[in-house]
Design a protein around this motif. Sequence first.
Motif, PDB file in Angstrom:
ATOM      1  N   LEU A   1       0.659  -1.175  -0.153  1.00 23.35           N
ATOM      2  CA  LEU A   1       0.077  -0.017   0.124  1.00 23.35           C
ATOM      3  C   LEU A   1       0.907   1.148  -0.045  1.00 23.35           C
ATOM      4  CD1 LEU A   1      -2.781   1.482   0.358  1.00 23.35           C
ATOM      5  CD2 LEU A   1      -2.596   1.428   2.650  1.00 23.35           C
TER       6      LEU A   1
ATOM      7  N   ASP B   1       1.870   6.021  15.342  1.00 29.16           N
ATOM      8  CA  ASP B   1       0.511   5.328  15.329  1.00 29.16           C
ATOM      9  C   ASP B   1      -0.076   6.742  15.049  1.00 29.16           C
ATOM     10  OD1 ASP B   1      -0.976   2.821  16.222  1.00 29.16           O
ATOM     11  OD2 ASP B   1      -2.318   4.533  16.356  1.00 29.16           O
ATOM     12  N   ILE B   2      -1.213   6.489  14.070  1.00 33.00           N
ATOM     13  CA  ILE B   2      -2.173   7.641  13.788  1.00 33.00           C
ATOM     14  C   ILE B   2      -3.200   7.837  14.862  1.00 33.00           C
ATOM     15  CG2 ILE B   2      -3.803   8.526  11.854  1.00 33.00           C
ATOM     16  CD1 ILE B   2      -2.146   6.895   9.957  1.00 33.00           C
ATOM     17  N   ASP B   3      -3.559   9.064  15.262  1.00 39.32           N
ATOM     18  CA  ASP B   3      -4.521   9.073  16.369  1.00 39.32           C
ATOM     19  C   ASP B   3      -5.926   8.980  15.699  1.00 39.32           C
ATOM     20  OD1 ASP B   3      -2.582   9.515  18.162  1.00 39.32           O
ATOM     21  OD2 ASP B   3      -2.464  11.592  17.803  1.00 39.32           O
ATOM     22  N   HIS B   4      -6.766   8.282  16.434  1.00 36.69           N
ATOM     23  CA  HIS B   4      -8.217   8.016  16.096  1.00 36.69           C
ATOM     24  C   HIS B   4      -8.517   7.813  14.672  1.00 36.69           C
ATOM     25  CE1 HIS B   4      -9.073   9.437  20.242  1.00 36.69           C
ATOM     26  NE2 HIS B   4      -8.412  10.663  19.916  1.00 36.69           N
ATOM     27  N   PHE B   5      -7.507   6.609  14.267  1.00 32.95           N
ATOM     28  CA  PHE B   5      -7.623   6.304  12.848  1.00 32.95           C
ATOM     29  C   PHE B   5      -8.917   5.718  12.512  1.00 32.95           C
ATOM     30  CE2 PHE B   5      -6.397   3.706   9.128  1.00 32.95           C
ATOM     31  CZ  PHE B   5      -6.118   4.764   8.226  1.00 32.95           C
ATOM     32  N   LYS B   6      -9.457   5.070  13.326  1.00 31.11           N
ATOM     33  CA  LYS B   6     -10.671   4.298  13.113  1.00 31.11           C
ATOM     34  C   LYS B   6     -11.810   5.204  12.549  1.00 31.11           C
ATOM     35  CE  LYS B   6     -13.679   0.863  15.534  1.00 31.11           C
ATOM     36  NZ  LYS B   6     -14.929   1.479  15.221  1.00 31.11           N
TER      37      LYS B   6
ATOM     38  N   GLY C   1      -9.259   6.043   4.126  1.00 27.99           N
ATOM     39  CA  GLY C   1      -8.287   5.795   5.083  1.00 27.99           C
ATOM     40  C   GLY C   1      -6.909   5.162   4.563  1.00 27.99           C
ATOM     41  N   ASP C   2      -7.057   4.291   3.500  1.00 27.08           N
ATOM     42  CA  ASP C   2      -5.716   3.972   2.650  1.00 27.08           C
ATOM     43  C   ASP C   2      -5.289   5.075   2.150  1.00 27.08           C
ATOM     44  OD1 ASP C   2      -6.498   1.236   3.393  1.00 27.08           O
ATOM     45  OD2 ASP C   2      -6.872   0.755   1.426  1.00 27.08           O
TER      46      ASP C   2
ATOM     47  N   LEU D   1      -3.027   6.777   4.805  1.00 31.19           N
ATOM     48  CA  LEU D   1      -1.773   5.902   5.223  1.00 31.19           C
ATOM     49  C   LEU D   1      -0.856   6.176   4.212  1.00 31.19           C
ATOM     50  CD1 LEU D   1      -3.493   2.474   6.132  1.00 31.19           C
ATOM     51  CD2 LEU D   1      -2.517   4.199   7.581  1.00 31.19           C
TER      52      LEU D   1
ATOM     53  N   ARG E   1       6.346   0.416   7.537  1.00 37.27           N
ATOM     54  CA  ARG E   1       4.893   0.254   7.914  1.00 37.27           C
ATOM     55  C   ARG E   1       5.226  -0.837   8.686  1.00 37.27           C
ATOM     56  NH1 ARG E   1      -0.472  -1.007   4.484  1.00 37.27           N
ATOM     57  NH2 ARG E   1      -1.958  -0.959   6.335  1.00 37.27           N
TER      58      ARG E   1
ATOM     59  N   GLU F   1      -1.949   0.851  11.203  1.00 39.77           N
ATOM     60  CA  GLU F   1      -1.737   2.315  11.137  1.00 39.77           C
ATOM     61  C   GLU F   1      -0.659   2.801  11.884  1.00 39.77           C
ATOM     62  OE1 GLU F   1      -3.238   1.061  13.689  1.00 39.77           O
ATOM     63  OE2 GLU F   1      -3.984   2.780  14.640  1.00 39.77           O
TER      64      GLU F   1
ATOM     65  N   LYS G   1      -0.290   7.949  23.792  1.00 42.83           N
ATOM     66  CA  LYS G   1      -1.495   7.854  23.485  1.00 42.83           C
ATOM     67  C   LYS G   1      -2.177   8.115  24.528  1.00 42.83           C
ATOM     68  CE  LYS G   1      -1.931   6.050  19.194  1.00 42.83           C
ATOM     69  NZ  LYS G   1      -2.837   6.674  18.173  1.00 42.83           N
TER      70      LYS G   1
HETATM   71  N1  LIG Z   1      -8.126   1.842   5.698  1.00 44.68           N
HETATM   72  C1  LIG Z   1      -7.293   1.076   6.495  1.00 44.68           C
HETATM   73  N2  LIG Z   1      -7.615   1.276   7.660  1.00 44.68           N
HETATM   74  C2  LIG Z   1      -6.677   0.122   8.550  1.00 44.68           C
HETATM   75  C3  LIG Z   1      -5.558  -0.645   7.843  1.00 44.68           C
HETATM   76  N3  LIG Z   1      -5.178  -1.143   8.923  1.00 44.68           N
HETATM   77  C4  LIG Z   1      -5.548  -0.960   9.971  1.00 44.68           C
HETATM   78  N4  LIG Z   1      -6.841  -0.099  10.042  1.00 44.68           N
HETATM   79  C5  LIG Z   1      -7.754   0.336  10.748  1.00 44.68           C
HETATM   80  O1  LIG Z   1      -7.030   1.262  11.934  1.00 44.68           O
HETATM   81  C6  LIG Z   1      -8.038   1.512  12.812  1.00 44.68           C
HETATM   82  C7  LIG Z   1      -7.069   1.364  14.180  1.00 44.68           C
HETATM   83  O2  LIG Z   1      -8.120   1.486  15.150  1.00 44.68           O
HETATM   84  P1  LIG Z   1      -7.759   1.539  16.718  1.00 44.68           P
HETATM   85  O3  LIG Z   1      -6.680   0.540  16.995  1.00 44.68           O
HETATM   86  O4  LIG Z   1      -8.851   1.405  17.459  1.00 44.68           O
HETATM   87  O5  LIG Z   1      -6.946   2.632  17.084  1.00 44.68           O
HETATM   88  P2  LIG Z   1      -7.211   4.286  16.881  1.00 44.68           P
HETATM   89  O6  LIG Z   1      -8.952   4.741  16.155  1.00 44.68           O
HETATM   90  O7  LIG Z   1      -6.334   4.997  15.788  1.00 44.68           O
HETATM   91  O8  LIG Z   1      -7.240   4.976  17.987  1.00 44.68           O
HETATM   92  P3  LIG Z   1      -5.932   5.484  18.811  1.00 44.68           P
HETATM   93  O9  LIG Z   1      -4.752   4.765  18.398  1.00 44.68           O
HETATM   94  O10 LIG Z   1      -6.201   4.943  20.402  1.00 44.68           O
HETATM   95  O11 LIG Z   1      -5.773   6.795  18.720  1.00 44.68           O
HETATM   96  C8  LIG Z   1      -8.934   0.376  12.725  1.00 44.68           C
HETATM   97  O12 LIG Z   1     -10.135   0.877  12.387  1.00 44.68           O
HETATM   98  C9  LIG Z   1      -8.267  -0.429  11.534  1.00 44.68           C
HETATM   99  O13 LIG Z   1      -9.683  -1.090  10.773  1.00 44.68           O
HETATM  100  C10 LIG Z   1      -5.467  -0.455   6.390  1.00 44.68           C
HETATM  101  O14 LIG Z   1      -4.757  -1.034   6.002  1.00 44.68           O
HETATM  102  N5  LIG Z   1      -6.440   0.617   5.663  1.00 44.68           N
END
Ligand SMILES: Nc1nc2c(ncn2[C@@H]2O[C@H](COP(=O)(O)OP(=O)(O)OP(=O)(O)O)[C@@H](O)[C@H]2O)c(=O)[nH]1
Length: 335
Positions: free
Chosen positions: A160, A194-199, A210-211, A214, A233, A237, A303
């Motif tokens: 990716l 680590d990306i914050d609140h990536f979910k 999201g991709d 990244l 990587r 995330e 975090k």
């Molecule tokens: N788009 C995309 N999302 C990914 C990938 N790998 C992991 N994720 C997402 O990354 C998110 C990680 O979420 P969490 O571990 O809850 O962490 P967060 O929301 O970043 O919260 P904090 O780390 O606590 O700030 C999840 O929703 C995964 O689905 C990817 O390759 N692509």
Amino acid sequence: MPSVSSHNTPPAPPLPEILDSLVELTAQRERRTLEISLLTTLRELMPDCTIALYNCRWIDGHPWWRIQLDNLDELPQQNQPWTLPGGKMLRILLQQEAHQLIYPTDTGLCVPLYQANQVIAVLMVTPSADSVVNNQLLIALARIHENFLNLLHASDSDTLTGLNNRRKFDAQLFSLVGVTAGRSQRIPFLALLDIDHFKQVNDNYGHIIGDEVLLMLAQRMQQFFGEDDGLYRYGGEEFAILFHSASEEKAQAILEGFCTRIASQPFPQVGQITVSIGFTRLGNCLVPAQVIERADKALYYSKTHGRNQVNQFEALQQLGMVSEAEVVSGDIDLF
Ligand SMILES: Nc1nc2c(ncn2[C@@H]2O[C@H](COP(=O)(O)OP(=O)(O)OP(=O)(O)O)[C@@H](O)[C@H]2O)c(=O)[nH]1
């Protein structure tokens, strides 16, 4: 000047000698050792030639090159400055010359090596006064080297982001941890990011955006960090950076600079993204699992203390904010 035609081709070395060289060449798993093996092979098979390998990197469509390995009588050269080639060489790299496998130059021959249709390296062969180069052998060995470089690149890259992948990270960390003792004034560090609140990005904008985030973050890492810093990587995330710095304060400042840069440059569609970072220095007596665990604890601290910040394990440890996991009989007791 040597000919690029097959006239006057000298007899090929005996087959067993060539096969031995191929076995040696194809046993390599690191780019550097692969390069050294290629030049050693060529020197053995073409003792009358001086052979040099140049590597190319592309910045904004311009090919920069630097000598990577010189005649192997001398020590391999590392970290020579990148320069812009001129004249015919520039045209060859830009593929403005007729596409050929081998080109005559003022002093001998050059063979470009490709990855994804871009030149990534050039072999320069300079024969002594009246010697003749076996072009067929030279091209064949260059192509084998190129194939292996491409395989190596594919097995070391994250599909990716294009950064190095976890497999490469494990290998690099292992080799760095093994050679830290007194080799350099600069201190090696591992940072986990680590990306914050990536979910929320995925939930609000979808997985494709999201991709995209990244990928853009990886590109910003490549722009910000130096070419000698290892960018990986690490998982979903999460990213890892293996880098050197003159002091812990400077390492902290570099990482904070990156944090600030990310937070201050909104991402298309999603707006502001922030990252949390934890880092640690690579000590002489540590094993890779301990190093990762230290960086991970510092990241967890970032975090849980507001995100968008950088913390070093050793600094937190001094303040009593984190502690080391116990090491039992050489294993890491993580819990
Ligand atoms: N788009 C995309 N999302 C990914 C990938 N790998 C992991 N994720 C997402 O990354 C998110 C990680 O979420 P969490 O571990 O809850 O962490 P967060 O929301 O970043 O919260 P904090 O780390 O606590 O700030 C999840 O929703 C995964 O689905 C990817 O390759 N692509």
